[in-house]
Design a protein around this motif. Structure first.
Motif, PDB file in Angstrom:
ATOM      1  N   THR A 136       0.906  -1.297   0.199  1.00 20.76           N
ATOM      2  CA  THR A 136      -0.012   0.051  -0.131  1.00 20.76           C
ATOM      3  C   THR A 136       0.943   1.567   0.104  1.00 20.76           C
ATOM      4  O   THR A 136       0.116   2.452  -0.121  1.00 20.76           O
ATOM      5  CB  THR A 136      -1.178   0.047   1.043  1.00 20.76           C
ATOM      6  N   TYR A 137       2.098   0.955   0.084  1.00 19.73           N
ATOM      7  CA  TYR A 137       3.030   2.290   0.201  1.00 19.73           C
ATOM      8  C   TYR A 137       3.341   2.662  -1.475  1.00 19.73           C
ATOM      9  O   TYR A 137       3.723   1.989  -2.183  1.00 19.73           O
ATOM     10  CB  TYR A 137       4.223   2.015   0.720  1.00 19.73           C
ATOM     11  N   ALA A 138       3.627   3.937  -1.455  1.00 22.44           N
ATOM     12  CA  ALA A 138       4.339   4.434  -2.900  1.00 22.44           C
ATOM     13  C   ALA A 138       5.811   4.121  -2.680  1.00 22.44           C
ATOM     14  O   ALA A 138       6.499   4.434  -1.596  1.00 22.44           O
ATOM     15  CB  ALA A 138       3.985   6.085  -2.905  1.00 22.44           C
ATOM     16  N   MET A 139       6.547   3.905  -3.706  1.00 22.14           N
ATOM     17  CA  MET A 139       7.878   3.561  -3.423  1.00 22.14           C
ATOM     18  C   MET A 139       8.690   4.366  -4.571  1.00 22.14           C
ATOM     19  O   MET A 139       8.151   4.621  -5.639  1.00 22.14           O
ATOM     20  CB  MET A 139       8.292   2.256  -3.747  1.00 22.14           C
ATOM     21  N   ALA A 140       9.952   4.594  -4.275  1.00 27.97           N
ATOM     22  CA  ALA A 140      10.765   5.493  -5.350  1.00 27.97           C
ATOM     23  C   ALA A 140      12.217   5.144  -5.178  1.00 27.97           C
ATOM     24  O   ALA A 140      12.739   4.605  -3.987  1.00 27.97           O
ATOM     25  CB  ALA A 140      10.540   6.957  -4.840  1.00 27.97           C
ATOM     26  N   TRP A 141      12.788   5.542  -6.296  1.00 29.86           N
ATOM     27  CA  TRP A 141      14.470   5.446  -5.969  1.00 29.86           C
ATOM     28  C   TRP A 141      14.636   6.874  -6.368  1.00 29.86           C
ATOM     29  O   TRP A 141      14.346   7.789  -7.294  1.00 29.86           O
ATOM     30  CB  TRP A 141      14.680   4.585  -7.493  1.00 29.86           C
ATOM     31  N   PHE A 142      15.769   7.176  -5.448  1.00 32.57           N
ATOM     32  CA  PHE A 142      16.377   8.428  -5.468  1.00 32.57           C
ATOM     33  C   PHE A 142      17.851   8.013  -5.686  1.00 32.57           C
ATOM     34  O   PHE A 142      18.327   6.983  -5.596  1.00 32.57           O
ATOM     35  CB  PHE A 142      16.273   9.255  -4.279  1.00 32.57           C
ATOM     36  N   ARG A 143      18.737   9.055  -5.964  1.00 27.86           N
ATOM     37  CA  ARG A 143      20.334   8.769  -6.119  1.00 27.86           C
ATOM     38  C   ARG A 143      21.013  10.032  -5.730  1.00 27.86           C
ATOM     39  O   ARG A 143      20.400  11.381  -5.761  1.00 27.86           O
ATOM     40  CB  ARG A 143      20.481   8.632  -7.607  1.00 27.86           C
ATOM     41  N   GLN A 144      22.289   9.786  -5.405  1.00 26.24           N
ATOM     42  CA  GLN A 144      23.090  10.736  -4.699  1.00 26.24           C
ATOM     43  C   GLN A 144      24.425  10.813  -5.352  1.00 26.24           C
ATOM     44  O   GLN A 144      25.048   9.684  -4.898  1.00 26.24           O
ATOM     45  CB  GLN A 144      22.854  11.127  -3.193  1.00 26.24           C
ATOM     46  N   ALA A 145      24.683  11.563  -5.940  1.00 29.50           N
ATOM     47  CA  ALA A 145      26.198  11.630  -6.515  1.00 29.50           C
ATOM     48  C   ALA A 145      27.038  12.515  -5.515  1.00 29.50           C
ATOM     49  O   ALA A 145      26.682  13.483  -4.824  1.00 29.50           O
ATOM     50  CB  ALA A 145      26.251  12.151  -7.761  1.00 29.50           C
ATOM     51  N   PRO A 146      28.506  12.399  -5.434  1.00 31.24           N
ATOM     52  CA  PRO A 146      29.193  12.934  -4.741  1.00 31.24           C
ATOM     53  C   PRO A 146      29.010  14.402  -5.048  1.00 31.24           C
ATOM     54  O   PRO A 146      29.031  14.910  -5.945  1.00 31.24           O
ATOM     55  CB  PRO A 146      30.692  12.404  -4.886  1.00 31.24           C
ATOM     56  N   GLY A 147      28.777  15.208  -3.878  1.00 27.73           N
ATOM     57  CA  GLY A 147      28.806  16.622  -3.661  1.00 27.73           C
ATOM     58  C   GLY A 147      27.691  17.049  -4.502  1.00 27.73           C
ATOM     59  O   GLY A 147      27.453  18.431  -4.436  1.00 27.73           O
ATOM     60  N   LYS A 148      26.572  16.575  -4.510  1.00 22.49           N
ATOM     61  CA  LYS A 148      25.341  16.850  -5.068  1.00 22.49           C
ATOM     62  C   LYS A 148      24.173  16.491  -4.179  1.00 22.49           C
ATOM     63  O   LYS A 148      24.430  15.492  -3.252  1.00 22.49           O
ATOM     64  CB  LYS A 148      24.995  16.196  -6.290  1.00 22.49           C
ATOM     65  N   GLU A 149      23.148  17.041  -4.378  1.00 21.59           N
ATOM     66  CA  GLU A 149      21.990  16.791  -3.570  1.00 21.59           C
ATOM     67  C   GLU A 149      21.167  15.436  -3.903  1.00 21.59           C
ATOM     68  O   GLU A 149      21.284  15.029  -5.233  1.00 21.59           O
ATOM     69  CB  GLU A 149      20.647  17.924  -3.476  1.00 21.59           C
ATOM     70  N   ARG A 150      20.675  14.807  -3.073  1.00 21.90           N
ATOM     71  CA  ARG A 150      19.695  13.732  -3.415  1.00 21.90           C
ATOM     72  C   ARG A 150      18.524  13.949  -4.462  1.00 21.90           C
ATOM     73  O   ARG A 150      18.045  14.903  -4.241  1.00 21.90           O
ATOM     74  CB  ARG A 150      19.318  12.848  -2.272  1.00 21.90           C
ATOM     75  N   GLU A 151      18.590  13.182  -5.627  1.00 18.31           N
ATOM     76  CA  GLU A 151      17.479  13.420  -6.582  1.00 18.31           C
ATOM     77  C   GLU A 151      16.618  12.553  -6.929  1.00 18.31           C
ATOM     78  O   GLU A 151      16.795  11.212  -6.654  1.00 18.31           O
ATOM     79  CB  GLU A 151      18.267  14.053  -7.578  1.00 18.31           C
ATOM     80  N   PHE A 152      15.310  12.763  -7.233  1.00 20.59           N
ATOM     81  CA  PHE A 152      14.454  11.740  -7.477  1.00 20.59           C
ATOM     82  C   PHE A 152      14.639  11.056  -8.869  1.00 20.59           C
ATOM     83  O   PHE A 152      15.186  11.848  -9.777  1.00 20.59           O
ATOM     84  CB  PHE A 152      12.919  12.410  -7.613  1.00 20.59           C
ATOM     85  N   VAL A 153      14.430   9.793  -8.966  1.00 18.63           N
ATOM     86  CA  VAL A 153      14.850   9.255 -10.177  1.00 18.63           C
ATOM     87  C   VAL A 153      13.581   8.578 -10.513  1.00 18.63           C
ATOM     88  O   VAL A 153      13.169   8.883 -11.961  1.00 18.63           O
ATOM     89  CB  VAL A 153      15.859   7.876  -9.985  1.00 18.63           C
ATOM     90  N   ALA A 154      12.781   7.715  -9.944  1.00 21.93           N
ATOM     91  CA  ALA A 154      11.629   6.964 -10.698  1.00 21.93           C
ATOM     92  C   ALA A 154      10.806   6.549  -9.517  1.00 21.93           C
ATOM     93  O   ALA A 154      11.423   6.468  -8.204  1.00 21.93           O
ATOM     94  CB  ALA A 154      12.150   5.707 -11.403  1.00 21.93           C
ATOM     95  N   GLY A 155       9.449   6.717  -9.314  1.00 22.42           N
ATOM     96  CA  GLY A 155       8.555   6.098  -8.591  1.00 22.42           C
ATOM     97  C   GLY A 155       7.468   5.518  -9.018  1.00 22.42           C
ATOM     98  O   GLY A 155       7.050   5.805 -10.252  1.00 22.42           O
ATOM     99  N   ILE A 156       6.653   4.667  -8.004  1.00 21.22           N
ATOM    100  CA  ILE A 156       5.765   3.836  -8.589  1.00 21.22           C
ATOM    101  C   ILE A 156       4.655   3.842  -7.309  1.00 21.22           C
ATOM    102  O   ILE A 156       5.087   3.743  -6.112  1.00 21.22           O
ATOM    103  CB  ILE A 156       6.221   2.717  -8.827  1.00 21.22           C
ATOM    104  N   SER A 157       3.420   4.168  -7.816  1.00 17.78           N
ATOM    105  CA  SER A 157       2.202   4.264  -6.559  1.00 17.78           C
ATOM    106  C   SER A 157       1.804   3.086  -6.328  1.00 17.78           C
ATOM    107  O   SER A 157       2.299   1.828  -6.859  1.00 17.78           O
ATOM    108  CB  SER A 157       1.067   4.956  -7.112  1.00 17.78           C
TER     109      SER A 157
END
Length: 122
Positions: free
Chosen positions: A31-52
């Motif tokens: 029942t949870y929404a799930m997502a992938w984020f990524r974080q490269a060195p020196g950068k902020e964590r960013e949204f990649v993809a998500g699925i409801s």
């Protein structure tokens, strides 16, 4: 409480593919929404993809042609298939979960995995 465990990261040459997995250990995790984020060195964590919870998907513009997110609710697992990888895709990839609707802001997610390293060589 939802525990998330990622796997599938590694070193790959540019143009190659990887499939990341995220196993959720919690009742009703389907029942949870799930997502992938990524974080490269020196950068902020960013949204990649998500699925409801119902299977609707959403992608960052930078990956939508090459990445596919999916979920197997029977196995409480979410996948991220990454094709045509580029050196700029190198980052630690995190799986995240939240109750309610799918959102793209990292702050909206309550639960996080430990991350898996993806390194793309040129």
């Amino acid at each position: 409480q939802v525990q998330l465990v990622e796997s599938g990261g590694g070193l790959v040459q540019a143009g190659g593919s990887l499939r990341l997995s995220c196993a959720a250990s919690a009742q009703h995790s389907d029942t949870y929404a799930m997502a992938w984020f990524r974080q490269a060195p020196g950068k902020e964590r960013e949204f990649v993809a998500g699925i409801s919870w119902s299977g609707n998907t959403y992608y960052a513009d930078s990956v939508k042609e090459w990445f596919t997110i999916s979920r197997d609710n029977a196995k409480n697992t979410v996948f991220l298939r990454m094709n045509s990888l580029k050196p700029e895709d190198t980052a630690v990839y995190y799986c995240a979960a939240k109750s309610g609707n799918l959102q793209v802001g990292a702050r909206e997610y309550h639960y996080w995995g430990q991350g898996t390293q993806v390194t793309v060589s040129s």
